[in-house]
Design a protein around this motif. Structure first.
Motif, PDB file in Angstrom:
ATOM      1  N   GLY A 154     -30.035  -5.092  -3.395  1.00  0.00           N
ATOM      2  CA  GLY A 154     -30.633  -6.356  -3.804  1.00  0.00           C
ATOM      3  C   GLY A 154     -30.655  -6.518  -5.313  1.00  0.00           C
ATOM      4  N   LEU A 155     -31.024  -5.465  -6.026  1.00  0.00           N
ATOM      5  CA  LEU A 155     -31.054  -5.530  -7.490  1.00  0.00           C
ATOM      6  C   LEU A 155     -29.648  -5.696  -8.058  1.00  0.00           C
ATOM      7  CD1 LEU A 155     -33.708  -2.804  -8.393  1.00  0.00           C
ATOM      8  CD2 LEU A 155     -33.954  -5.284  -8.519  1.00  0.00           C
ATOM      9  N   LEU A 156     -28.680  -5.045  -7.423  1.00  0.00           N
ATOM     10  CA  LEU A 156     -27.296  -5.165  -7.869  1.00  0.00           C
ATOM     11  C   LEU A 156     -26.813  -6.609  -7.726  1.00  0.00           C
ATOM     12  CD1 LEU A 156     -24.730  -3.698  -8.841  1.00  0.00           C
ATOM     13  CD2 LEU A 156     -24.130  -3.368  -6.427  1.00  0.00           C
ATOM     14  N   PHE A 157     -27.072  -7.217  -6.566  1.00  0.00           N
ATOM     15  CA  PHE A 157     -26.648  -8.598  -6.347  1.00  0.00           C
ATOM     16  C   PHE A 157     -27.465  -9.563  -7.200  1.00  0.00           C
ATOM     17  CE2 PHE A 157     -25.151  -6.906  -2.122  1.00  0.00           C
ATOM     18  CZ  PHE A 157     -23.807  -7.011  -2.427  1.00  0.00           C
ATOM     19  N   PHE A 158     -28.746  -9.246  -7.437  1.00  0.00           N
ATOM     20  CA  PHE A 158     -29.577 -10.074  -8.313  1.00  0.00           C
ATOM     21  C   PHE A 158     -28.973 -10.124  -9.718  1.00  0.00           C
ATOM     22  CE2 PHE A 158     -32.751 -10.372 -11.639  1.00  0.00           C
ATOM     23  CZ  PHE A 158     -33.473 -11.503 -11.276  1.00  0.00           C
ATOM     24  N   ALA A 183     -17.679 -17.971  -2.998  1.00  0.00           N
ATOM     25  CA  ALA A 183     -17.951 -17.487  -1.644  1.00  0.00           C
ATOM     26  C   ALA A 183     -17.570 -16.023  -1.478  1.00  0.00           C
ATOM     27  CB  ALA A 183     -17.204 -18.336  -0.623  1.00  0.00           C
ATOM     28  N   VAL A 184     -16.748 -15.497  -2.385  1.00  0.00           N
ATOM     29  CA  VAL A 184     -16.310 -14.103  -2.284  1.00  0.00           C
ATOM     30  C   VAL A 184     -17.485 -13.123  -2.374  1.00  0.00           C
ATOM     31  CG1 VAL A 184     -14.889 -12.291  -3.331  1.00  0.00           C
ATOM     32  CG2 VAL A 184     -14.000 -14.626  -3.124  1.00  0.00           C
ATOM     33  N   PRO A 185     -18.404 -13.276  -3.353  1.00  0.00           N
ATOM     34  CA  PRO A 185     -19.561 -12.375  -3.387  1.00  0.00           C
ATOM     35  C   PRO A 185     -20.419 -12.461  -2.130  1.00  0.00           C
ATOM     36  CG  PRO A 185     -19.344 -13.535  -5.474  1.00  0.00           C
ATOM     37  CD  PRO A 185     -18.390 -14.173  -4.519  1.00  0.00           C
ATOM     38  N   VAL A 186     -20.466 -13.636  -1.494  1.00  0.00           N
ATOM     39  CA  VAL A 186     -21.219 -13.785  -0.245  1.00  0.00           C
ATOM     40  C   VAL A 186     -20.597 -12.895   0.830  1.00  0.00           C
ATOM     41  CG1 VAL A 186     -21.955 -15.377   1.565  1.00  0.00           C
ATOM     42  CG2 VAL A 186     -21.864 -16.153  -0.816  1.00  0.00           C
ATOM     43  N   PHE A 187     -19.267 -12.900   0.907  1.00  0.00           N
ATOM     44  CA  PHE A 187     -18.563 -12.060   1.878  1.00  0.00           C
ATOM     45  C   PHE A 187     -18.791 -10.582   1.580  1.00  0.00           C
ATOM     46  CE2 PHE A 187     -14.715  -9.718   3.164  1.00  0.00           C
ATOM     47  CZ  PHE A 187     -14.747  -9.966   4.530  1.00  0.00           C
ATOM     48  N   ILE A 188     -18.727 -10.214   0.309  1.00  0.00           N
ATOM     49  CA  ILE A 188     -18.946  -8.815  -0.082  1.00  0.00           C
ATOM     50  C   ILE A 188     -20.354  -8.371   0.297  1.00  0.00           C
ATOM     51  CG2 ILE A 188     -19.147  -7.251  -2.052  1.00  0.00           C
ATOM     52  CD1 ILE A 188     -16.912  -8.890  -3.395  1.00  0.00           C
TER      53      ILE A 188
END
Length: 210
Positions: free
Chosen positions: A64-68, A167-172
């Motif tokens: 979560g922190l990484l994606f944040f 949308a690519v980060p969403v898939f990742i």
């Protein structure tokens, strides 16, 4: 046929709300009603999938922190290239995210969205797909169809082709949360990670767009 319907159902709800009826409120009602009702009317999600372990919490917070940082940090740095802030403010105003709507935006992103999406994709749908094949198949399929409906919301927000790229980060994220769901046997890590990721979106709205 039933499986395809379950996979495309959330996208169909968003499409009907945004494109056909042109109402974000109706889109949200249709979408979250689907995510809630389908597992309840189906076999549901086993309670053991909600168990909390130290490994799940660590993986959830870490991801979560990484994606944040990726969402908030990346857009804080590149928003002048990726976003038309004035146009986006008009769009969000049309969608009703102003005044009291801001409170609903925060509550939806921090409570309803991560919980219902993870229960549906990494819980209910994952369980069904895992019974039909290997874990990799379940992870890929849930991630792909989880990403599909995000295209309907991110394309109007970003400039040009960047809507597709966004949308690519969403898939990742979907792939990673599917992976840790398989490794931990619980959706707790995915829910925690999803909440923190959505906080990045709220940060972008509050400090860059608002």
């Amino acid at each position: 046929m039933k499986k395809i319907f379950l996979l495309v159902g959330p996208t169909l709800m968003i499409f009907i709300g945004l494109q056909v009826l042109e109402s974000v409120i109706i889109a949200f009602l249709l979408f979250y009603s689907w995510l809630l009702a389908v597992p309840l009317l189906g076999a549901g999600v086993p309670w053991e999938r909600f168990k909390t372990t130290s490994k799940a919490v660590i993986l959830g917070i870490g991801s979560g922190l990484l994606f944040f940082l990726f969402i908030f940090g990346g857009l804080n740095w590149l928003h002048i290239y990726l976003l038309d802030i004035d146009q986006l403010r008009v769009l969000l105003l049309e969608w009703g995210f102003s005044g009291r709507g801001e409170i609903w935006l925060v509550l939806i992103l921090l409570v309803a969205n991560p919980l219902l999406e993870e229960v549906y994709w990494r819980g209910y749908i994952y369980e069904k797909l895992k019974m039909e094949g290997r874990a990799g198949y379940a992870i890929l399929m849930t991630s792909a169809f989880y990403t599909l409906y995000h295209l309907l919301s991110v394309i109007p927000i970003f400039e040009g082709i960047y809507g597709m790229i966004a949308a690519v980060p969403v898939f990742i994220a979907g792939m990673f949360w599917g992976y840790i769901r398989e490794k931990t046997g619980t959706i707790t890590a995915a829910i925690i990670g999803h909440v923190l990721s959505d906080m990045g979106i709220i940060g972008v709205y509050w400090f860059i767009i608002r």
